[in-house]
Design an enzyme around this catalytic site. Structure first.
Site, PDB file in Angstrom:
ATOM      1  N   CYS A   1      19.971 -40.393  60.813  1.00  0.00           N
ATOM      2  CA  CYS A   1      21.363 -40.000  61.080  1.00  0.00           C
ATOM      3  C   CYS A   1      21.954 -40.726  62.281  1.00  0.00           C
ATOM      4  CB  CYS A   1      21.462 -38.498  61.263  1.00  0.00           C
ATOM      5  SG  CYS A   1      21.206 -37.609  59.714  1.00  0.00           S
TER       6      CYS A   1
ATOM      7  N   ASP B   1      14.137 -42.311  69.675  1.00  0.00           N
ATOM      8  CA  ASP B   1      13.673 -41.266  68.749  1.00  0.00           C
ATOM      9  C   ASP B   1      13.155 -40.004  69.436  1.00  0.00           C
ATOM     10  OD1 ASP B   1      13.299 -40.689  65.884  1.00  0.00           O
ATOM     11  OD2 ASP B   1      11.161 -40.637  66.322  1.00  0.00           O
TER      12      ASP B   1
HETATM   13  P1  GTP Z   1      14.963 -41.873  62.293  1.00  0.00           P
HETATM   14  O1  GTP Z   1      14.269 -43.096  62.741  1.00  0.00           O
HETATM   15  O2  GTP Z   1      14.621 -41.478  60.892  1.00  0.00           O
HETATM   16  O3  GTP Z   1      14.773 -40.706  63.220  1.00  0.00           O
HETATM   17  O4  GTP Z   1      16.541 -42.232  62.144  1.00  0.00           O
HETATM   18  P2  GTP Z   1      17.730 -42.509  63.191  1.00  0.00           P
HETATM   19  O5  GTP Z   1      18.350 -41.204  63.583  1.00  0.00           O
HETATM   20  O6  GTP Z   1      17.283 -43.404  64.276  1.00  0.00           O
HETATM   21  O7  GTP Z   1      18.834 -43.247  62.279  1.00  0.00           O
HETATM   22  P3  GTP Z   1      19.365 -44.763  62.296  1.00  0.00           P
HETATM   23  O8  GTP Z   1      20.077 -45.113  63.569  1.00  0.00           O
HETATM   24  O9  GTP Z   1      18.263 -45.647  61.895  1.00  0.00           O
HETATM   25  O10 GTP Z   1      20.472 -44.711  61.151  1.00  0.00           O
HETATM   26  C1  GTP Z   1      20.175 -44.345  59.832  1.00  0.00           C
HETATM   27  C2  GTP Z   1      21.249 -44.791  58.896  1.00  0.00           C
HETATM   28  O11 GTP Z   1      22.526 -44.293  59.297  1.00  0.00           O
HETATM   29  C3  GTP Z   1      21.377 -46.315  58.834  1.00  0.00           C
HETATM   30  O12 GTP Z   1      21.524 -46.724  57.499  1.00  0.00           O
HETATM   31  C4  GTP Z   1      22.611 -46.583  59.629  1.00  0.00           C
HETATM   32  O13 GTP Z   1      23.263 -47.764  59.205  1.00  0.00           O
HETATM   33  C5  GTP Z   1      23.468 -45.334  59.424  1.00  0.00           C
HETATM   34  N1  GTP Z   1      24.343 -45.087  60.599  1.00  0.00           N
HETATM   35  C6  GTP Z   1      23.953 -45.071  61.901  1.00  0.00           C
HETATM   36  N2  GTP Z   1      25.005 -44.865  62.731  1.00  0.00           N
HETATM   37  C7  GTP Z   1      26.096 -44.726  61.943  1.00  0.00           C
HETATM   38  C8  GTP Z   1      27.492 -44.485  62.202  1.00  0.00           C
HETATM   39  O14 GTP Z   1      27.950 -44.370  63.348  1.00  0.00           O
HETATM   40  N3  GTP Z   1      28.307 -44.398  61.106  1.00  0.00           N
HETATM   41  C9  GTP Z   1      27.826 -44.514  59.827  1.00  0.00           C
HETATM   42  N4  GTP Z   1      28.690 -44.403  58.818  1.00  0.00           N
HETATM   43  N5  GTP Z   1      26.519 -44.758  59.541  1.00  0.00           N
HETATM   44  C10 GTP Z   1      25.662 -44.849  60.581  1.00  0.00           C
HETATM   45  C1  SPV Z   2      11.895 -39.656  61.313  1.00  0.00           C
HETATM   46  O1  SPV Z   2      11.722 -39.356  60.126  1.00  0.00           O
HETATM   47  O2  SPV Z   2      12.575 -38.949  62.089  1.00  0.00           O
HETATM   48  C2  SPV Z   2      11.307 -40.906  61.837  1.00  0.00           C
HETATM   49  C3  SPV Z   2      10.384 -41.643  60.980  1.00  0.00           C
HETATM   50  O3  SPV Z   2      11.562 -41.263  62.979  1.00  0.00           O
HETATM   51  S1  SPV Z   2       8.784 -40.984  60.978  1.00  0.00           S
HETATM   52  O4  SPV Z   2       8.020 -41.678  62.024  1.00  0.00           O
HETATM   53  O5  SPV Z   2       8.208 -41.245  59.673  1.00  0.00           O
HETATM   54  O6  SPV Z   2       8.813 -39.567  61.283  1.00  0.00           O
HETATM   55 MN    MN Z   3      13.009 -39.750  63.981  1.00  0.00          MN
END
Ligand code: GTP
Ligand code: SPV
Ligand code: MN
Length: 598
Positions: free
Chosen positions: A251, A278
């Site tokens: 997210c 994270d």
């Molecule tokens: P984990 O590693 O699973 O904990 O995920 P995370 O919270 O670090 O999410 P990450 O930043 O990798 O984003 C996940 C998805 O959301 C990606 O496909 C991004 O492109 C999308 N995303 C991130 N920020 C935004 C935003 O501000 N707007 C939109 N529309 N999409 C976003």
């Molecule tokens: C998440 O799912 O929030 C991650 C990836 O950061 S994992 O390490 O698989 O939990």
């Molecule tokens: Mn995570």
């Protein structure tokens, strides 16, 4: 003379006796060891080399197609009393759990090498850091732990000094989804994981140790272990303000942590520093503020959607020495995923010839593993043993309607309610249906190692007379218009929202009071150079009392599920907001703000 390593040595011998590996290898974390492991994984096919010209030192790993994400239903918290795990967790009685998983571990490492990985979560010299040892039969796990943690001899030396570590036992087993468990024994400070080689199921320092076990320890020791990024925002005056933000998996944490300011802001001198993407461990300092460290040393980030447009810092850090898991490849043998650029891949994540009929080329939960220091926005403060002082805590989720772009909680207790009432649409980061709204308090639903009722009480307990607590905000980058498209551009432009938060922290701007919290005034957000659709900003900052009444009722019902473990104070806060909403919707048949369809 008895050594503080005796307990460790005995445990390693016990595990070896049960799992019967051909060899035992103690990881020292050296360059030579890493080269040796990479070579043997290239031979076995565990790793494939990517284009050495465009991506030197980069490798691709294809996991088993049935092992591509965390699996929550077999992730268990094994406390003696089921009520201590709480309705938020899957639970199993500890002796039954040990018996079940030990039977799976019996002889499971025959023909394999057993690796012993001493690691430290957090800077090696920080009093906030904690050590662990992971035993695994997966060289891929070793390679990832080497990037994600401070692993090897230095960590072992700290363990020898402290005599204290979290025990993590892991085997990929047969990768059979029916014979898979990720078990946590917080009362014993131990983890047993069998049957998966993927991410959070297998890299035990990450979610298993740094969140589930650590959150349990943090409660009794007076600190917080949270699913949060940590980012420093430098303003044109050169002042850096640190913010921690909790969004559920996939997210937007990695993206916000590495944000590049919009052009006008860059010109004015704004800059963003990445401390963590994270996990965040926070502890009260002598001055009453909360100080945070990132326990990790690398990023295990979502690949799809990462591009020069959305996250240029990430793209730049991924052109050398990175591991890619379940991405596609191009004709040039470059790693590729949906959203990267307009090339067409030749092989999908399973190694099949790419055919759009088979679905996306890269798995939606495909990931990269890379050292934190490779990020152009990496903050040297990530090595500060004292941590960084946190000025704001931000909660957020994916909500296509109802929830405004940003609002501020009126005080700490209200902020805890805002966190506890969070909900988000599910993503590909965990097995199961995607896009279903579920409650995910503080983005910790899959990661809180104990009863959420006790966890909320722990959060409330930080509100002490001498505490200088951060302000709490809630954001939603994912609100959609009637056409189904996101209303807010997100990514770099999210700095506009962070800037509003900084102004609030410094008392430089007012806000509109509503029962759900404080919203930006009509001219509160800097929208210079933004090309938003007509009325988009109104919808983004819209507050509709009637819809929120239903939301607060749903939150109340959810919180009731924690029965007598739910702190009275949180219940009272939910009732206070409910009453305020009732009054607001009674007062105005038409709500105060322009209500746009959402
Ligand atoms: P984990 O590693 O699973 O904990 O995920 P995370 O919270 O670090 O999410 P990450 O930043 O990798 O984003 C996940 C998805 O959301 C990606 O496909 C991004 O492109 C999308 N995303 C991130 N920020 C935004 C935003 O501000 N707007 C939109 N529309 N999409 C976003
Ligand atoms: C998440 O799912 O929030 C991650 C990836 O950061 S994992 O390490 O698989 O939990
Ligand atoms: Mn995570």
């Amino acid at each position: 003379m008895p050594s503080k390593l005796d307990a460790l040595n005995r445990w390693v011998e016990d595990v070896a006796r049960r799992t019967r590996p051909d060899r035992v290898h103690w990881c020292d974390g050296s360059e030579a060891e890493s080269k040796m492991l990479t070579r043997s994984m290239l031979e076995s096919g565990d790793l494939l080399e990517l284009n050495p010209r465009t991506h030197p030192g980069c490798h691709l790993h294809r996991s088993d197609p049935k092992d591509v994400a965390r699996v929550e239903k077999v992730t268990l918290i094994c406390t003696k009393d089921e009520a201590d795990a709480g309705p938020n967790n899957h639970w199993m009685e500890p002796s039954e759990a040990h018996a079940k998983i030990d039977a799976l571990f019996d002889g499971c490492m025959q023909g394999r090498t057993m690796y012993v990985i001493p690691y430290c979560m957090g800077p090696l010299g920080s009093p906030i850091s904690r050590c662990g040892v992971e035993i695994t039969d997966s060289p891929y796990v070793v390679a990832n732990m080497r990037i994600m943690t401070r692993m090897g001899t230095a960590a072992l030396e700290r363990i020898e000094r402290e005599g204290r570590f979290v025990k993590g036992q892991h085997s990929i087993g047969t990768l059979d989804p029916e014979r898979r468990f990720i078990m946590h024994f917080p009362e014993e400070l131990s983890i047993k994981s069998y049957g998966s080689g993927y991410g959070g199921n297998a890299l035990l320092g990450k979610k298993c140790h740094a969140l589930r076990i650590a959150s349990f320890q943090a409660r009794s020791e007076g600190w917080l272990a949270e699913h949060m990024l940590i980012v420093g925002i430098e303003n044109p005056r050169g002042e850096i303000t640190y913010i921690a933000a909790a969004f559920p998996s996939a997210c937007g944490k990695t993206n916000l942590a590495m944000l590049i300011p919009p052009e006008g802001y860059r010109r004015d001198g704004w800059k963003v520093w990445t401390v963590g993407d994270d996990i965040c461990w926070m502890t009260p300092g002598k001055d009453g503020r909360l100080y945070a460290i990132n326990p990790e040393a690398g990023y295990f980030g979502v690949a799809p959607g990462t591009s020069m447009k959305t996250n240029p810092n990430a793209v730049k850090m991924l052109d050398h020495d990175a591991i890619f898991t379940n991405v596609a490849v191009t004709a040039d043998n470059d790693p590729w995923w949906e959203g990267l650029d307009d090339r067409t891949p030749v092989k999908d994540w399973q190694g099949r010839d790419y055919d759009p009929k088979n679905g996306p080329a890269a798995h939606p939960n495909s990931r990269f593993t890379v050292r934190a220091t490779q990020c152009p926005s990496w903050s040297p403060e990530a090595e500060n043993p004292e941590g960084v002082p946190i000025s704001a805590i931000v909660f957020g989720g994916r909500r296509e309607s109802l929830v405004p772009l940003v609002f501020e909680a009126r005080d700490w207790t209200h902020g805890v309610l805002v966190g506890a009432g969070m909900a988000s649409e599910t993503t590909a980061a965990a097995a199961g249906q995607v896009g279903v709204v579920r409650r995910d308090p503080m983005a910790m639903k899959p990661f809180c190692g104990y009863n959420y009722g006790d966890y909320f009480a722990h959060w409330l307990s930080f509100d002490q007379p001498n505490a200088k607590l951060p302000k709490i905000f809630h954001v939603n980058w994912f609100r959609k218009g009637a056409d189904g498209k996101f209303l807010w551009p997100g990514f770099g432009d999210n700095l506009r929202v962070l800037e509003w938060m900084l102004k609030r922290i410094n008392g430089e701007t007012g806000a509109t009071e509503t029962p759900i919290g404080l919203l930006p005034d009509a001219d509160g957000l800097d929208s210079d150079g933004l090309h938003l659709a007509d009325g988009a900003l109104d919808t983004l900052l819209d507050f509709d009392a009637r819809s929120w009444q239903a939301e607060l009722a749903a939150i109340g019902e959810y919180l009731d599920g924690y029965g007598d473990r739910l702190p009275e104070k949180l219940r009272a806060e939910q009732q206070r907001v409910t009453a305020a909403l009732q009054q607001a919707s009674g007062e105005s048949a038409a709500p105060a703000r322009k209500a746009a369809a959402s």
